[in-house]
Design a protein around this motif. Structure first.
Motif, PDB file in Angstrom:
ATOM      1  N   PRO A 116      33.803  37.083 -18.545  1.00 47.57           N
ATOM      2  CA  PRO A 116      33.282  38.254 -17.538  1.00 47.57           C
ATOM      3  C   PRO A 116      33.209  38.518 -16.563  1.00 47.57           C
ATOM      4  N   ILE A 117      33.687  38.558 -15.747  1.00 47.65           N
ATOM      5  CA  ILE A 117      33.370  38.615 -14.321  1.00 47.65           C
ATOM      6  C   ILE A 117      33.065  40.075 -13.975  1.00 47.65           C
ATOM      7  N   ARG A 118      32.232  40.285 -12.975  1.00 56.28           N
ATOM      8  CA  ARG A 118      30.986  40.899 -12.652  1.00 56.28           C
ATOM      9  C   ARG A 118      32.219  41.628 -11.559  1.00 56.28           C
ATOM     10  N   ARG A 119      32.848  42.254 -11.116  1.00 60.15           N
ATOM     11  CA  ARG A 119      33.467  43.754 -10.112  1.00 60.15           C
ATOM     12  C   ARG A 119      32.551  43.081  -8.802  1.00 60.15           C
ATOM     13  N   ARG A 218      17.092  38.377 -12.952  1.00 55.44           N
ATOM     14  CA  ARG A 218      18.240  37.969 -12.832  1.00 55.44           C
ATOM     15  C   ARG A 218      18.758  36.481 -12.917  1.00 55.44           C
ATOM     16  N   LEU A 219      19.294  35.545 -13.745  1.00 53.88           N
ATOM     17  CA  LEU A 219      19.365  34.754 -13.476  1.00 53.88           C
ATOM     18  C   LEU A 219      20.578  34.355 -11.612  1.00 53.88           C
ATOM     19  N   ILE A 248      27.837  35.790 -21.656  1.00 62.60           N
ATOM     20  CA  ILE A 248      26.582  35.689 -20.228  1.00 62.60           C
ATOM     21  C   ILE A 248      27.501  35.413 -18.915  1.00 62.60           C
ATOM     22  N   THR A 249      27.089  35.834 -17.803  1.00 67.03           N
ATOM     23  CA  THR A 249      27.232  35.791 -16.545  1.00 67.03           C
ATOM     24  C   THR A 249      26.114  34.984 -15.190  1.00 67.03           C
ATOM     25  N   PRO A 250      26.622  34.219 -14.575  1.00 64.88           N
ATOM     26  CA  PRO A 250      25.443  33.985 -13.716  1.00 64.88           C
ATOM     27  C   PRO A 250      24.708  34.719 -12.995  1.00 64.88           C
ATOM     28  N   ASN A 251      25.075  36.374 -12.764  1.00 63.89           N
ATOM     29  CA  ASN A 251      23.939  37.326 -12.380  1.00 63.89           C
ATOM     30  C   ASN A 251      23.528  37.591 -13.318  1.00 63.89           C
ATOM     31  N   TYR A 252      23.292  37.345 -14.897  1.00 64.58           N
ATOM     32  CA  TYR A 252      23.035  37.803 -16.211  1.00 64.58           C
ATOM     33  C   TYR A 252      21.056  38.610 -16.370  1.00 64.58           C
ATOM     34  N   PRO A 253      20.883  40.083 -16.733  1.00 64.61           N
ATOM     35  CA  PRO A 253      19.856  40.349 -16.355  1.00 64.61           C
ATOM     36  C   PRO A 253      18.700  39.438 -17.605  1.00 64.61           C
ATOM     37  N   LEU A 254      17.400  39.714 -17.188  1.00 62.29           N
ATOM     38  CA  LEU A 254      16.521  39.203 -17.898  1.00 62.29           C
ATOM     39  C   LEU A 254      15.442  40.452 -18.067  1.00 62.29           C
ATOM     40  N   PHE A 289      25.950  27.191 -23.936  1.00 63.35           N
ATOM     41  CA  PHE A 289      27.005  26.850 -22.414  1.00 63.35           C
ATOM     42  C   PHE A 289      27.715  28.165 -21.221  1.00 63.35           C
ATOM     43  N   VAL A 290      27.344  27.741 -20.143  1.00 62.10           N
ATOM     44  CA  VAL A 290      27.768  29.171 -19.610  1.00 62.10           C
ATOM     45  C   VAL A 290      28.657  28.680 -18.828  1.00 62.10           C
ATOM     46  N   GLY A 291      28.979  27.522 -17.920  1.00 62.00           N
ATOM     47  CA  GLY A 291      30.088  27.196 -17.137  1.00 62.00           C
ATOM     48  C   GLY A 291      29.713  25.908 -16.354  1.00 62.00           C
ATOM     49  N   TYR A 292      30.356  25.588 -15.664  1.00 65.14           N
ATOM     50  CA  TYR A 292      29.977  24.053 -14.785  1.00 65.14           C
ATOM     51  C   TYR A 292      30.729  24.213 -13.577  1.00 65.14           C
ATOM     52  N   TRP A 293      30.517  23.303 -12.764  1.00 68.56           N
ATOM     53  CA  TRP A 293      30.619  22.995 -10.918  1.00 68.56           C
ATOM     54  C   TRP A 293      31.464  21.722 -11.373  1.00 68.56           C
ATOM     55  N   PRO A 294      32.684  22.201 -11.108  1.00 68.68           N
ATOM     56  CA  PRO A 294      33.129  20.849 -11.260  1.00 68.68           C
ATOM     57  C   PRO A 294      33.363  19.702 -10.810  1.00 68.68           C
TER      58      PRO A 294
END
Length: 397
Positions: A116-119, A218-219, A248-254, A289-294
């Motif tokens: 999921p990529i937020r527009r 938000r995250l 889950i995206t990095p700016n997911y609402p809490l 696991f949300v993702g990673y910084w390569p």
């Protein structure tokens, strides 16, 4: 020469000069606009599915191998790692009293093989250009402020001769009232490198209309590879952070946030998968696991970090007023002040460790914010804990 002749000539020259300036401005504006259009094309990929969230976000489900992160020049030949090879051991068990604000599964998920990529809008990119970045790299006491951005940092940090391979903690979640040009963060830091090449990773939660366009909690994530001079960004406003989760995206609402009667926190872990060198973002007791910084993004984090920290950042608006931090209260009592508990780091053996007394308190001279290094906050299930935050306002130096 006759004034009747001179004045018309001067007037003509003024008009020509004025028109030239206007055309130059228009040219610059068109050039900037074209650059924004190119950025949007990079960030907004063709979607396999699109949906709108209850918060009003437009989510594009994009092929995981064609996501915007991979447009970073350093990731040209990067192969997406869908799962880490290793995971730290020895983490404390979840407290039965814990209430997590983590993700209530109210959003749709993207199909398998997509993320999921937020527009991103043009307005988002315009705002991103003025977002403060240098302040996100400051762990110790502030000696100077980036132009136009007065900020305050409150945290406990660790720096010693052995490298750190991760940070872990439960961050209490609050919803704050923050002005449009203010920023308030509760987060964890990972850093290494000299000032002009400082590699930094942050993750936590924020209330920031400038970043998210709303007053929701938000995250958030942030990274830079050169002390925020030219690289890095918040969330996914530039290529870099590789998303692997289909929901889950990095700016997911809490949406579950604390009150004086009931408290909620979110468990966040950032750690290096040592066999690959990638730095992973993990949420909740379920280890999502949300993702990673390569590893390719950084030149000083391949062998762990020199400095780690836990705390908050408050960035003032243009009028000099600083936002609330944490819960917005300074009395440093467990019920009303923001906590970060179960503070741990990951050692060279890929094991979770409790701080061993090496924590340093970093509290600027502000009269607005406070910090209490309280070991376990008076409760066994809290393990290592800090209380921090404050009301904001006109903060003295």
């Amino acid at each position: 020469m006759d004034l009747k002749i001179i004045l018309p000539i001067i007037a003509i020259q003024f008009v020509i000069s004025w028109k030239t300036c206007i055309m130059a401005d228009l040219s610059l504006s068109r050039e900037a606009d074209l650059q924004l259009e190119r950025q949007l094309k990079t960030l907004n990929k063709p979607a396999i599915k699109t949906f709108k969230t209850q918060e009003g976000d437009t989510i594009d489900c994009v092929d995981i191998n064609k996501q915007p992160a991979l447009d970073h020049p350093l990731l040209k030949n990067h192969k997406v790692q869908t799962r880490p090879v290793t995971f730290p051991t020895g983490s404390p068990k979840k407290s039965s009293k814990s209430k997590t604000s983590y993700i209530r599964h109210e959003r749709e998920s993207c199909p398998d093989g997509t993320v999921p990529i937020r527009r991103t809008s043009k307005e988002d990119l315009i705002k991103a250009r003025s977002m403060p970045k240098e302040s996100m790299t400051q762990i110790g006491p502030q000696t100077s402020f980036p132009a136009g951005h007065r900020f305050h940092t409150v945290n406990v940090g660790m720096k010693k001769d052995v490298p750190y391979f991760g940070v872990d903690g439960r961050l209490e979640v609050w919803n704050l009232t923050v002005a449009k040009d203010q920023y308030s963060f509760t987060n964890m830091w990972i850093q290494n490198g000299p000032p002009d090449q400082l590699n930094v990773i942050l993750a936590g939660w924020t209330v920031s209309p400038a970043i998210n366009g709303d007053q929701l909690t938000r995250l958030f994530t942030f990274w830079t590879a050169d002390g925020a001079r030219t690289t890095g960004c918040y969330n996914q406003l530039c290529p870099g952070f590789v998303l692997t989760n289909c929901s889950i995206t990095p700016n997911y609402p809490l949406r579950l946030t604390s009150t004086y009667e009931e408290q909620y926190d979110v468990k966040i872990l950032i750690y290096q998968d040592q066999p690959t060198g990638n730095w992973w973002l993990v949420l909740s007791d379920d280890n999502v696991f949300v993702g990673y910084w390569p590893k390719e993004l950084f030149n000083h984090l391949s062998g762990g970090a020199e400095t780690v920290a836990w705390g908050g950042i408050a960035i003032a608006g243009k009028n000099g007023n600083s936002p609330p931090m944490g819960s917005g209260l300074l009395n440093l009592s467990f019920r009303s002040t923001c906590y970060i508990r179960n503070i741990q780091y990951v050692d060279t053996q890929n094991k979770f460790r409790n701080p061993d007394g090496a924590l340093e308190q970093h509290l600027d001279r502000s009269t607005c914010y406070g910090l209490k290094d309280w070991k376990n906050c008076g409760r066994k299930e809290m393990y290592y804990c800090i209380l921090f935050g404050g009301e904001g306002g006109r903060c003295g130096d």
